[in-house]
Design a protein around this motif. Structure first.
Motif, short mmCIF file in Angstrom:
data_model
loop_
_atom_site.label_atom_id
_atom_site.label_comp_id
_atom_site.label_asym_id
_atom_site.label_seq_id
_atom_site.Cartn_x
_atom_site.Cartn_y
_atom_site.Cartn_z
N SER A 24 28.79 23.01 -1.16
CA SER A 24 27.67 23.33 -2.05
C SER A 24 28.13 23.40 -3.50
O SER A 24 27.45 22.88 -4.39
N ASP B 125 21.24 19.84 0.69
CA ASP B 125 22.31 20.76 1.08
C ASP B 125 21.90 21.50 2.35
O ASP B 125 21.14 22.45 2.29
N GLU B 126 22.41 21.04 3.45
CA GLU B 126 22.05 21.60 4.76
C GLU B 126 20.54 21.82 4.87
O GLU B 126 20.08 22.94 5.06
MG MG Z 1 26.67 25.50 1.23
#
Ligand code: MG
Ligand code: ATP
Lengths: 316, 334
Positions: free
Chosen positions: B51, B185-186
């Motif tokens: 991230s 992001d995920e």
């Molecule tokens: Mg992350």
């Protein structure tokens, strides 16, 4: 939404009723005969009986309360036990004075408190933050009278730039009103600004780290909108409570400040009435102040709904 | 293969957080690229800096404590890390050129502003359109991401929507702004399994239709192998293996990648085949060893590994297959 408001309104009316009962009972709970206290020891029994009848104090207590409430509903708060002044007229002349100090205090405190709170949060850790936060901590800790004395000493006695006592109504001479009211408003605002600044700052710091603020930035939203729209709107929710509590000052005034600056407002009146046991005035003041307090709480509750849609939804 | 111009090229990115326990080297000399219409996955365990890498490129690192210490991110020929974080140029990149979709749909939208207002604000930030046109674009975007009754939904607050629905709204922002690159992001981690599949499918669909590029950040290697063109594997703030999806799953070279692959359940696995997880925990990023960061957990660790410095990425195969390991390991093809 309607149901919630009606419920809230009913609650407010109940509170007002209880406060009125309490205010009324003061005269009967506290030791000493109000008439005797008002007239002094050397008065004959006949005169006392005469006064008792004049103020309906000879009637059963429930009836007294009924008469008092009936009078209020007709705009008649009764008469001063000591001077025979009409309490309604008294309040009508004192209330505008207190409001002329209180309204600017609340407005200035809200605007500057929120502004300083936002600035210190955004500039966290810089010298601006440190200076404002330190002053705010002083403002919360130091009692009002001390600040008042300091202001009088500094601006009045040392610099000779501002008057240290007295009052002029804004309708009479606006310039002079600002000049006269400057110090009392400043002294009262100081603590309020400090409280609001601290609350806003800590809420902003919390909100600024929220995911949705990051999303707003990630979407290219301008920093101004990120702070004042996306973050502040969320941070304000608890601040509204604080401001709501302070609004009471508009009618209640500050006993200390009115006394120090010799301002003929409700606070000064209340102090006089309490020291002299002038019960009808005490009752009237307590009732008016609680009416506004309860009203403010009601408005604050509604404001929650305006700011926070989740609250609004829960009303349905 | 001829040198192609990359859509985004990140070189030697370094980001650290200065905390009480010292400098946390969250991103430590990371380089990667993505081409037009490519789907690239960044894979790694929790806390390995996936991230932070993406947030650094967007200049969204919280500072302090974070700081981008070096590197460049070339987007359309310009190094966007040269822009000031709050500058107009950087804001024009965010949302318009690159859209980000985050992990937490429950908290990623502002709770006190309607979805429509949030959507139109982004649109009007990047496109010169009237309020009304922006609103219509928002409605269209919501319709495009499969939200029923988009007009009514525009007036909803986020709390009136499900997690999957909100994640669709996030995708709608990218659709409305016609971004060149979506960084997810995920995006599905926080959703339930059925919704996960739907949202991922929608995202791939959008990427395909809009001819956008997509960077997917995830710790589920098994999932991304189905759609990613290329994969970067991260460990302790570094990329330790990269290559095409095909190369990576058939010829993984780094013991960590091999470990990740062994942890992926296979569809055709028979009951006796055991899933192995990687033993141990990732290293403390504030106290990285001079040697290979994976060494303490590496089943292949050799004596020589303990003496050598942290390995650099080296080409191990064609099509840009790189690995950062001193040993020449090849998992036998399965
Ligand atoms: Mg992350
Ligand atoms: N604000 C911060 N302050 C201090 N350290 C941070 C901060 N943000 C991230 N880090 C550190 O950076 C490292 C990388 O974090 P990052 O969020 O990039 O991990 P990740 O690979 O995305 O993990 P996950 O899969 O859990 O999302 C972590 O070890 C974390 O401790």
């Amino acid at each position: 939404m309607g149901k919630y408001i009606i419920k809230r309104l009913a609650m407010s009316i109940l509170i007002i009723f209880l406060v009125s009962v309490f205010a009324f009972s003061l005269m009967h709970i506290l030791p000493g005969d109000p008439i005797r206290i008002a007239l002094g020891e050397s008065v004959s029994e006949e005169t006392i009986a005469e006064y008792r009848a004049k103020y309906h104090l000879d009637k059963p207590i429930i009836q007294q309360y009924g008469l008092w409430v009936e009078g209020i509903l007709h705009g008649d708060f009764g008469k001063s036990l000591l001077y025979g002044e009409d309490v309604t007229t008294l309040i009508k002349t004192k209330l505008p004075v207190t409001m002329a100090i209180g309204i600017p205090v609340v407005l200035i405190s809200a605007v500057f408190g929120i502004l300083f709170g936002v600035v210190t949060a955004v500039k966290r850790g810089t010298w601006i933050d440190q200076v404002i936060t330190s002053i705010a901590n002083i403002g919360i800790g130091v009692p009002q009278f001390w600040i008042a004395i300091l202001c009088i000493f500094l601006f009045g006695l040392k610099l000779h730039v501002l008057p240290i006592q007295g009052y002029t109504a804004p309708s009479e001479d606006f310039g002079k009103y600002v000049y006269m009211a400057f110090l009392p408003v400043l002294c009262l605002s100081f603590g309020f600004i400090a409280t609001i600044t601290r609350q806003t700052r800590s809420n902003m710091l919390e909100v600024i780290n929220q995911d949705y603020v990051r999303t707003a930035r990630a979407n290219g939203i301008s920093e101004g909108s990120v702070i004042f729209r996306h973050a502040l709107k969320n941070a304000l929710i608890p601040v509204i409570t604080i401001i709501g509590l302070q609004v009471r000052i508009i009618v209640g005034g500050s006993v200390v400040i009115e006394r120090i600056f010799n301002i003929p407002g409700i606070g000064a009146l209340l102090i006089r009435a309490i020291t002299e046991r002038d019960y009808f005035i005490i009752q009237a003041c307590v009732l008016v102040i609680s009416l506004v307090t309860v009203g403010c709480n009601f408005i604050v509750d509604l404001l929650y709904g305006v700011v926070d849609p989740r609250v609004r939804k829960s009303w349905r | 293969m001829a040198e192609k111009k990359h859509l985004l090229e990140v070189n030697h990115l370094k980001t650290s957080f200065y905390t009480d326990s010292g400098e946390v080297k969250a991103v430590n000399d990371v380089s990667y690229y993505i081409d037009e219409q490519e789907i690239v996955a960044v894979v790694g365990e929790s806390g390995c800096g996936k991230s932070v890498t993406q947030m650094s490129v967007m200049q969204l690192i919280q500072s302090p404590p974070g700081k981008i210490l070096g590197g460049e991110a070339i987007l359309e020929g310009r190094d966007i890390l040269k822009f000031r974080a709050t500058s107009k140029e950087m804001r024009a990149v965010r949302g318009e050129k690159i859209s980000m979709i985050f992990q937490e749909p429950m908290t990623s939208l502002n709770p006190v502003i309607t979805v429509g207002k949030q959507l139109t604000e982004v649109i009007r930030t990047h496109k010169k359109v009237s309020r009304k046109e922006a609103w219509q674009m928002g409605v269209d975007a919501l319709a495009n991401v499969g939200i029923p009754e988009p007009e009514a939904r525009m007036k909803n607050y986020p709390f009136e929507m499900s997690g999957g629905m909100r994640q669709r709204v996030m995708i709608a922002v990218a659709v409305a702004c016609n971004s060149r690159l979506i960084i997810a992001d995920e995006p599905t981690t926080a959703l339930d399994v059925t919704t996960q599949a739907q949202v991922m499918e929608l995202l791939l669909d959008v990427v395909d239709k809009m001819k956008t590029s997509l960077i997917v950040v995830t710790h589920n290697l098994g999932l991304v192998t189905r759609y990613a063109d290329r994969i970067y594997v991260m460990y302790a703030g570094r990329i330790i293996e990269s290559g095409t999806t095909e190369d990576l799953i058939t010829k993984p070279c780094h013991p960590y990648t091999i470990g990740l692959l062994n942890a992926v359940p296979k569809l055709d696995a028979n009951e006796h085949e055991q899933l192995t997880t990687i033993e141990g925990a990732p290293p403390d990023l504030a106290n990285l060893p001079d040697t290979c960061a994976f060494l303490p957990r590496c089943p292949y660790a050799a004596e020589s590994c303990r003496k050598l410095p942290c390995p650099e990425l080296q080409q191990v195969g064609e099509h840009g297959h790189f690995s950062a390991c001193h040993l020449k390991i090849r998992r036998e093809d399965t």
